[in-house]
Design a protein around this motif. Sequence first.
Motif, PDB file in Angstrom:
ATOM      1  N   ARG A 150       7.133  13.941  14.917  1.00  0.00           N
ATOM      2  CA  ARG A 150       7.400  14.211  13.497  1.00  0.00           C
ATOM      3  C   ARG A 150       8.585  13.333  13.110  1.00  0.00           C
ATOM      4  O   ARG A 150       9.574  13.285  13.843  1.00  0.00           O
ATOM      5  N   LYS A 151       8.444  12.630  11.981  1.00  0.00           N
ATOM      6  CA  LYS A 151       9.499  11.669  11.622  1.00  0.00           C
ATOM      7  C   LYS A 151      10.145  12.038  10.299  1.00  0.00           C
ATOM      8  O   LYS A 151       9.462  12.417   9.348  1.00  0.00           O
ATOM      9  N   MET A 152      11.464  11.931  10.262  1.00  0.00           N
ATOM     10  CA  MET A 152      12.204  12.033   9.002  1.00  0.00           C
ATOM     11  C   MET A 152      12.849  10.670   8.787  1.00  0.00           C
ATOM     12  O   MET A 152      13.620  10.211   9.641  1.00  0.00           O
ATOM     13  N   ARG A 153      12.511  10.002   7.667  1.00  0.00           N
ATOM     14  CA  ARG A 153      13.137   8.700   7.397  1.00  0.00           C
ATOM     15  C   ARG A 153      14.305   8.911   6.454  1.00  0.00           C
ATOM     16  O   ARG A 153      14.138   9.436   5.360  1.00  0.00           O
ATOM     17  N   ARG A 154      15.498   8.519   6.904  1.00  0.00           N
ATOM     18  CA  ARG A 154      16.703   8.657   6.083  1.00  0.00           C
ATOM     19  C   ARG A 154      16.958   7.398   5.256  1.00  0.00           C
ATOM     20  O   ARG A 154      17.532   7.454   4.193  1.00  0.00           O
ATOM     21  N   VAL A 172       1.584   4.117  20.026  1.00  0.00           N
ATOM     22  CA  VAL A 172       0.500   3.486  19.260  1.00  0.00           C
ATOM     23  C   VAL A 172       0.788   3.727  17.789  1.00  0.00           C
ATOM     24  O   VAL A 172       1.065   4.856  17.375  1.00  0.00           O
ATOM     25  N   ASP A 173       0.761   2.657  16.991  1.00  0.00           N
ATOM     26  CA  ASP A 173       1.005   2.831  15.550  1.00  0.00           C
ATOM     27  C   ASP A 173       0.236   1.762  14.772  1.00  0.00           C
ATOM     28  O   ASP A 173      -0.216   0.774  15.344  1.00  0.00           O
ATOM     29  N   ASP A 174       0.112   1.982  13.470  1.00  0.00           N
ATOM     30  CA  ASP A 174      -0.595   0.988  12.659  1.00  0.00           C
ATOM     31  C   ASP A 174       0.310  -0.193  12.334  1.00  0.00           C
ATOM     32  O   ASP A 174      -0.141  -1.331  12.303  1.00  0.00           O
ATOM     33  N   VAL A 175       1.582   0.071  12.055  1.00  0.00           N
ATOM     34  CA  VAL A 175       2.467  -1.015  11.650  1.00  0.00           C
ATOM     35  C   VAL A 175       3.875  -0.805  12.208  1.00  0.00           C
ATOM     36  O   VAL A 175       4.376   0.318  12.242  1.00  0.00           O
ATOM     37  N   VAL A 176       4.449  -1.906  12.664  1.00  0.00           N
ATOM     38  CA  VAL A 176       5.865  -1.922  13.028  1.00  0.00           C
ATOM     39  C   VAL A 176       6.528  -2.898  12.071  1.00  0.00           C
ATOM     40  O   VAL A 176       6.121  -4.053  11.967  1.00  0.00           O
ATOM     41  N   SER A 177       7.531  -2.400  11.357  1.00  0.00           N
ATOM     42  CA  SER A 177       8.203  -3.253  10.373  1.00  0.00           C
ATOM     43  C   SER A 177       9.608  -3.586  10.872  1.00  0.00           C
ATOM     44  O   SER A 177       9.829  -4.638  11.467  1.00  0.00           O
ATOM     45  N   THR A 178      10.565  -2.699  10.675  1.00  0.00           N
ATOM     46  CA  THR A 178      11.901  -2.951  11.238  1.00  0.00           C
ATOM     47  C   THR A 178      11.941  -2.600  12.716  1.00  0.00           C
ATOM     48  O   THR A 178      12.873  -2.980  13.425  1.00  0.00           O
ATOM     49  N   GLY A 179      10.974  -1.796  13.164  1.00  0.00           N
ATOM     50  CA  GLY A 179      10.963  -1.333  14.554  1.00  0.00           C
ATOM     51  C   GLY A 179      11.782  -0.073  14.764  1.00  0.00           C
ATOM     52  O   GLY A 179      11.830   0.460  15.879  1.00  0.00           O
ATOM     53  N   SER A 180      12.401   0.446  13.708  1.00  0.00           N
ATOM     54  CA  SER A 180      13.272   1.621  13.865  1.00  0.00           C
ATOM     55  C   SER A 180      12.492   2.812  14.413  1.00  0.00           C
ATOM     56  O   SER A 180      13.007   3.559  15.261  1.00  0.00           O
ATOM     57  N   THR A 181      11.281   3.017  13.937  1.00  0.00           N
ATOM     58  CA  THR A 181      10.479   4.174  14.355  1.00  0.00           C
ATOM     59  C   THR A 181      10.174   4.119  15.849  1.00  0.00           C
ATOM     60  O   THR A 181      10.445   5.070  16.587  1.00  0.00           O
ATOM     61  N   VAL A 182       9.608   3.012  16.300  1.00  0.00           N
ATOM     62  CA  VAL A 182       9.193   2.968  17.709  1.00  0.00           C
ATOM     63  C   VAL A 182      10.399   2.822  18.635  1.00  0.00           C
ATOM     64  O   VAL A 182      10.352   3.258  19.791  1.00  0.00           O
ATOM     65  N   LEU A 223       0.814  -1.217   0.000  1.00  0.00           N
ATOM     66  CA  LEU A 223       0.000   0.000   0.000  1.00  0.00           C
ATOM     67  C   LEU A 223       0.850   1.271   0.000  1.00  0.00           C
ATOM     68  O   LEU A 223       0.391   2.331  -0.404  1.00  0.00           O
ATOM     69  N   ARG A 224       2.113   1.154   0.467  1.00  0.00           N
ATOM     70  CA  ARG A 224       2.963   2.356   0.576  1.00  0.00           C
ATOM     71  C   ARG A 224       3.244   2.991  -0.779  1.00  0.00           C
ATOM     72  O   ARG A 224       3.225   4.196  -0.923  1.00  0.00           O
ATOM     73  N   GLN A 225       3.530   2.143  -1.772  1.00  0.00           N
ATOM     74  CA  GLN A 225       3.966   2.661  -3.082  1.00  0.00           C
ATOM     75  C   GLN A 225       2.711   3.018  -3.887  1.00  0.00           C
ATOM     76  O   GLN A 225       2.226   2.243  -4.699  1.00  0.00           O
ATOM     77  N   PRO A 253      -5.437  -0.063   6.925  1.00  0.00           N
ATOM     78  CA  PRO A 253      -4.533  -0.091   5.779  1.00  0.00           C
ATOM     79  C   PRO A 253      -3.516   1.046   5.867  1.00  0.00           C
ATOM     80  O   PRO A 253      -3.840   2.143   6.305  1.00  0.00           O
ATOM     81  N   HIS A 254      -2.289   0.748   5.475  1.00  0.00           N
ATOM     82  CA  HIS A 254      -1.179   1.697   5.622  1.00  0.00           C
ATOM     83  C   HIS A 254      -1.178   2.648   4.428  1.00  0.00           C
ATOM     84  O   HIS A 254      -0.528   2.397   3.419  1.00  0.00           O
ATOM     85  N   LEU A 255      -1.944   3.735   4.565  1.00  0.00           N
ATOM     86  CA  LEU A 255      -2.140   4.638   3.431  1.00  0.00           C
ATOM     87  C   LEU A 255      -1.428   5.958   3.655  1.00  0.00           C
ATOM     88  O   LEU A 255      -1.379   6.458   4.775  1.00  0.00           O
ATOM     89  N   HIS A 256      -0.922   6.516   2.611  1.00  0.00           N
ATOM     90  CA  HIS A 256      -0.294   7.835   2.698  1.00  0.00           C
ATOM     91  C   HIS A 256      -1.108   8.835   1.891  1.00  0.00           C
ATOM     92  O   HIS A 256      -1.963   9.522   2.412  1.00  0.00           O
ATOM     93  N   ARG A 257      -0.896   8.874   0.581  1.00  0.00           N
ATOM     94  CA  ARG A 257      -1.610   9.855  -0.249  1.00  0.00           C
ATOM     95  C   ARG A 257      -3.006   9.359  -0.649  1.00  0.00           C
ATOM     96  O   ARG A 257      -3.910  10.149  -0.894  1.00  0.00           O
ATOM     97  N   PRO A 267       4.245   8.109  16.948  1.00  0.00           N
ATOM     98  CA  PRO A 267       5.619   8.521  16.633  1.00  0.00           C
ATOM     99  C   PRO A 267       5.740   9.451  15.432  1.00  0.00           C
ATOM    100  O   PRO A 267       6.763  10.100  15.266  1.00  0.00           O
ATOM    101  N   ASP A 268       4.700   9.511  14.584  1.00  0.00           N
ATOM    102  CA  ASP A 268       4.802  10.367  13.393  1.00  0.00           C
ATOM    103  C   ASP A 268       3.420  10.916  13.039  1.00  0.00           C
ATOM    104  O   ASP A 268       2.406  10.537  13.637  1.00  0.00           O
ATOM    105  N   ALA A 269       3.392  11.791  12.057  1.00  0.00           N
ATOM    106  CA  ALA A 269       2.132  12.468  11.713  1.00  0.00           C
ATOM    107  C   ALA A 269       1.064  11.464  11.271  1.00  0.00           C
ATOM    108  O   ALA A 269      -0.115  11.595  11.620  1.00  0.00           O
ATOM    109  N   GLU A 270       1.488  10.434  10.523  1.00  0.00           N
ATOM    110  CA  GLU A 270       0.507   9.461  10.012  1.00  0.00           C
ATOM    111  C   GLU A 270      -0.211   8.722  11.141  1.00  0.00           C
ATOM    112  O   GLU A 270      -1.329   8.251  10.975  1.00  0.00           O
ATOM    113  N   SER A 271       0.462   8.598  12.276  1.00  0.00           N
ATOM    114  CA  SER A 271      -0.127   7.787  13.363  1.00  0.00           C
ATOM    115  C   SER A 271      -1.202   8.550  14.134  1.00  0.00           C
ATOM    116  O   SER A 271      -1.867   7.962  14.989  1.00  0.00           O
TER     117      SER A 271
HETATM  118  C1  R5P Z   1       4.836   4.989   8.998  1.00  0.00           C
HETATM  119  O1  R5P Z   1       4.161   5.704   8.299  1.00  0.00           O
HETATM  120  C2  R5P Z   1       4.242   3.890   9.798  1.00  0.00           C
HETATM  121  O2  R5P Z   1       3.179   4.336  10.581  1.00  0.00           O
HETATM  122  C3  R5P Z   1       5.255   3.173  10.644  1.00  0.00           C
HETATM  123  O3  R5P Z   1       5.741   4.078  11.611  1.00  0.00           O
HETATM  124  C4  R5P Z   1       6.394   2.604   9.849  1.00  0.00           C
HETATM  125  O4  R5P Z   1       5.960   1.910   8.730  1.00  0.00           O
HETATM  126  C5  R5P Z   1       7.204   1.696  10.709  1.00  0.00           C
HETATM  127  O5  R5P Z   1       8.319   1.220  10.008  1.00  0.00           O
HETATM  128  P1  R5P Z   1       9.591   0.764  10.822  1.00  0.00           P
HETATM  129  O6  R5P Z   1       9.137  -0.139  11.915  1.00  0.00           O
HETATM  130  O7  R5P Z   1      10.444   0.046   9.792  1.00  0.00           O
HETATM  131  O8  R5P Z   1      10.259   2.006  11.331  1.00  0.00           O
END
Ligand code: R5P
Length: 313
Positions: free
Chosen positions: A207-211, A234-244, A108-110, A141-145, A184-188
Amino acid sequence: MPASPWTRASARDRSKVMVVSVHSFDDHEVPARRLAAALDLLWRPISARRFPDGESLVRVVPRKGAAVVYCPLDHPNARLVDLLLAASALRDAGAGPLVLVAPYLCYLRQDAAFHPGEAVSQKVLAGLLSDAFDRVVTVDPHLHRTHDLNSVFSIPVAQLSAAPLLGAAIAGDNPGEDVVLIGPDAESQRWVEAAARANAFSWLTGRKMRRADRAVEIEIERLDLVRGRIAVLVDDVVSTGSTVRKAARLLLEAGAARAELYVTHMLASEEDTTALRAAGIARIVSTDSVFHPTNAVRLAPLLASALRCEPGC
Ligand code: R5P
């Protein structure tokens, strides 16, 4: 046959239909059976035999009438082809309409080509699933735009949210405690707000900046508000966990009494989950949208309610 009236309003069929069975691959038997039980329906296995060259032979239990296929789409490249084969086999056997219950939807991200030559994966996924199914039910669903998947799919998509369930779980796990929720970020924000609302929790978002995939920077204003309190991410998805992980570090440095994490879709590997605990996250709770050892919130009642009522309810 137990009655679970379900009305479809797609272009293909506007009649009232009865969902008669819930089908899933073996690895989703437990949550699929829970959904079937919540709807008072039969569960039927879908088998997939892998040939030495990597192809699959998929076999369903033939059914006539409306059918649910339960298939979360984590590890999507491995799952998608088997899912499409299963949908085709069900249709060939006379089943239909077909509803896909995918608590976690992939790709859904792309939602745009950010560089020349890139595939718009969200559009491709929507095309494949719209051709194979008559309706989709998903969660957070992990939606952006894209704000509504109904603008991308050509079949109805019910987008449910687990945020109220996460809010109730946070309240139940922390009775009488001074809790503050953190996105952790605006989307959440939408999830944090929804989880906070019913329980009168206060909340903050960062506010998150992903490098890079595993490199994020986070800023959270008014961090002083977490001092001495239980800070729950609280977030919708944790993938690598870097954000949380990064957010938890900020909260603990700011004097939070404890950091916890409640998430709808927990995709983190064992190694990344261990790193989250090592970063000081004392409690991790996820829904059973995808299998993970942290699963504690069951989605079957929420999914069942969407299958019992009119599209869009
Ligand atoms: C970002 O928009 C999402 O809400 C998650 O914060 C993000 O997908 C988490 O990814 P990761 O766990 O790899 O930082």
